[in-house]
Structure formats: C-alpha cells, structure tokens
Design a protein around this motif. Structure first.
Motif, short mmCIF file in Angstrom:
data_model
loop_
_atom_site.label_atom_id
_atom_site.label_comp_id
_atom_site.label_asym_id
_atom_site.label_seq_id
_atom_site.Cartn_x
_atom_site.Cartn_y
_atom_site.Cartn_z
N ILE A 1 -2.95 -16.40 -11.48
CA ILE A 1 -3.82 -15.47 -12.29
C ILE A 1 -5.07 -14.85 -11.81
N LYS B 1 -6.40 -11.43 -10.35
CA LYS B 1 -7.68 -10.78 -10.69
C LYS B 1 -8.79 -10.48 -9.81
N ILE C 1 5.20 -11.94 -13.99
CA ILE C 1 5.53 -13.25 -14.72
C ILE C 1 6.99 -13.49 -14.84
N LEU D 1 -2.11 -17.23 -20.43
CA LEU D 1 -2.87 -16.05 -20.14
C LEU D 1 -3.91 -15.66 -20.96
N ARG D 2 -3.96 -16.31 -22.12
CA ARG D 2 -5.02 -16.19 -23.19
C ARG D 2 -6.22 -17.11 -22.59
N GLU E 1 -6.88 -18.26 -19.67
CA GLU E 1 -7.31 -17.88 -18.27
C GLU E 1 -8.05 -16.49 -18.30
N ALA F 1 -6.18 -12.62 -18.80
CA ALA F 1 -5.19 -11.92 -18.20
C ALA F 1 -5.72 -10.90 -17.38
N VAL G 1 -0.26 -6.81 -16.25
CA VAL G 1 0.54 -7.91 -16.51
C VAL G 1 1.92 -7.55 -16.53
N CYS H 1 3.12 -8.81 -26.75
CA CYS H 1 3.20 -8.31 -25.52
C CYS H 1 2.42 -6.88 -25.75
N TYR I 1 0.81 -5.61 -22.19
CA TYR I 1 1.70 -6.17 -21.03
C TYR I 1 2.94 -5.30 -21.08
#
Length: 291
Positions: A153, A157, A165, A178-179, A181, A183, A187, A202, A207
């Motif tokens: 992740i 970035k 994924i 994902l939340r 780190e 996103a 994604v 999503c 996403y």
C-alpha cells in the motif's frame, strides 16, 4: 463436454465493436507466446492488457514485457501467498520456483525493496496483486501476508500507482487495513469476490471492482448481484488468465481473447448494451491504471 475438449482452446468470440482492456492477466502462465496472445486478443477488440506480477521473477518479467509492447502495462508485487513462502520457506515447491528455504523477515524486506524499485518504472502502472488470502495461507503465514500488504500500500502511494488487490475470503480485514494505512488514490479489487453489500462499501470509497469469468458461473449469483449495484464508472473486466475461464468454457485455459464472453455477460446483468459496457470499462481501466 468430452475430456479431450479441455485441451482445445475455446473458439474466437464475435469481435467487440468498442475496444477494451483486459485489466488483469498472466501472460507468463499461458501456453502461447506474448505476440500470439496479443494478436489474438486484438483481433476481437481486446487491444490492451495489464500483465500482473506475483513474485520477483514475474514482476521483472511483467516490467520487461510492458517495456517491449505498447499494448501491455505492468503491475509488480509479491502475491499474498508469496510473502509467507519467502519468510517461512516453501518445502513443497508449490510456487513454480522449486523448494525454498525460509528466509525470515529480512528476505521479505529485500524482496519488497525490489518491488519498490520496479514500481518506479514508467511502464509499471500498478502495484499488485497484493492483499490477503485466507483460503491458501494458514494462521502461521498471516503476519507475513499482512506486513507485505501494508508495505505494498505504501509503495503504491509513494509512486502514485494503482493498488491491485487480491482478496480471497478476507474481505473485512482487507477493507480494515486499507482504512488503517490510508488507501492510494486508485484501488482495484481484482476478481471481485464480495457481495452486493461489500460492493456498496467499495463504491463509497471509490474503489474499482474488476469482474472475471466467474461472474458467468451458475453458483455466482452474489457476483451478479454485486455487479448490478456497482457504479458503472467503477467497473472493470478481466480474465485472470489462464484461470477463471467464463462459461460455457469453464475448465479450459483462459486467455485475453475471451474477454468479450465475460463482457457480454456483464452487459446482460446490468441491462446495458454491449457497446455501452465496453465504452465504460475501456475508460475506467485507463483511468484506474493511468494510461
């Protein structure tokens, strides 16, 4: 279908009128040459493919292949099942690389550094497939898998690349990480496997959801329900070839030229025309992978 038909490639589908991309394929695992696969795909309107890396060798190959072919874009990563093999070893040689000794966390760090280096290349448009796989990796491999996912992740970035994924039987944890780190901007849930409720989550997060040949399987009503509620601007199509060949060819080898079969099924599920579906997924894939 007679058993010998399993080895017969499915026939060429009717060409699409609007050209599309296969958002996720593994040309290195298919029988034909890259040139043959691309020509066959282009002949039915599949003019772009995203070649996906799953380990260091495959990621290097993806980057080299994308550099050599304008119609190929690459992604690079350690597959969720690859990370535990690097750390804990692979006594069975299941990963197509023969028997491997345990390398520990330092080996994972070194592999991730190489993925980071490859991710900077201009022909590399994504970081993936990464994520979590609770189907094939047992509890002993979870820590390596999660550490690898979090690192990917950050790599995505850092280089402003799409994050691709792989989520197998791990929906809640994938969404949670994902939340936690934060996103990347783009994604892609490859081979989307959630239900309609997850599709709404999503969609709210922006996403992309990429649908594969299994959306055509009789037992996959949850995928068709998810596709029906997914916003048209967030839907992609893929083969995941040589896997997940769409009906009626399930059980035979998949390849990018079979994208029209899946795309037509998707158009039917969403009650739009084939051309409208193709136009949407073509634009969405270019936006997702920044080409």
């Amino acid at each position: 279908m007679a058993p010998q038909d399993k080895n017969t490639p499915p026939p060429l589908p009717e060409p699409l009128r609007v050209a599309v991309a296969d958002s996720h394929t593994h040309l290195d695992m298919q029988d034909s040459s890259v040139e043959e696969a691309l020509a066959k795909a282009a002949s039915v309107g599949v003019t772009t493919v995203v070649q996906v890396g799953c380990d260091l060798a495959g990621s290097r190959w993806a980057a080299e292949t994308a550099a050599a072919h304008d119609s190929v874009h690459a992604t690079v990563a350690l597959h969720p099942n690859e990370a535990p093999r690097i750390v804990l070893g692979d006594p069975d040689g299941w990963s197509r690389q023969g028997t491997r000794e345990p390398g520990g966390d330092s080996a994972l760090d070194a592999a991730l550094a190489e993925i980071d280096r490859l991710a900077a290349l201009p022909q590399v448009r994504g970081v993936g497939e990464t994520g979590l796989d609770y189907f094939r990796t047992g509890p002993e491999g979870m820590a390596a898998q999660e550490a690898s996912f979090r690192a990917h992740i950050q790599i995505a970035k850092r280089h402003d690349k799409a994050l691709v994924i792989h989520d197998r039987e791990a929906h809640d944890d994938v969404l949670r990480i994902l939340r936690e780190e934060g996103a990347p901007d783009r994604v892609v849930f490859h081979c989307y496997s959630g239900d309609a409720e997850m599709a709404k989550i999503c969609a709210a997060a922006g996403y992309f959801m990429s649908f594969a040949g299994n959306v055509t399987f009789k037992n996959a009503q949850h995928l068709r329900d998810a596709l029906a509620v997914a916003p048209p601007e967030l839907v992609l199509v893929e083969t995941d070839a040589p896997f997940l060949t769409p009906a009626p060819y399930r059980g035979r080898a998949n390849a990018p030229y079979l994208i029209p079969v899946t795309l037509r099924a998707m158009a039917e599920v969403t009650s739009v025309t084939e051309d409208a579906m193709a136009t949407a997924v073509a634009a969405n894939t270019a936006r997702a992978f920044g080409y």
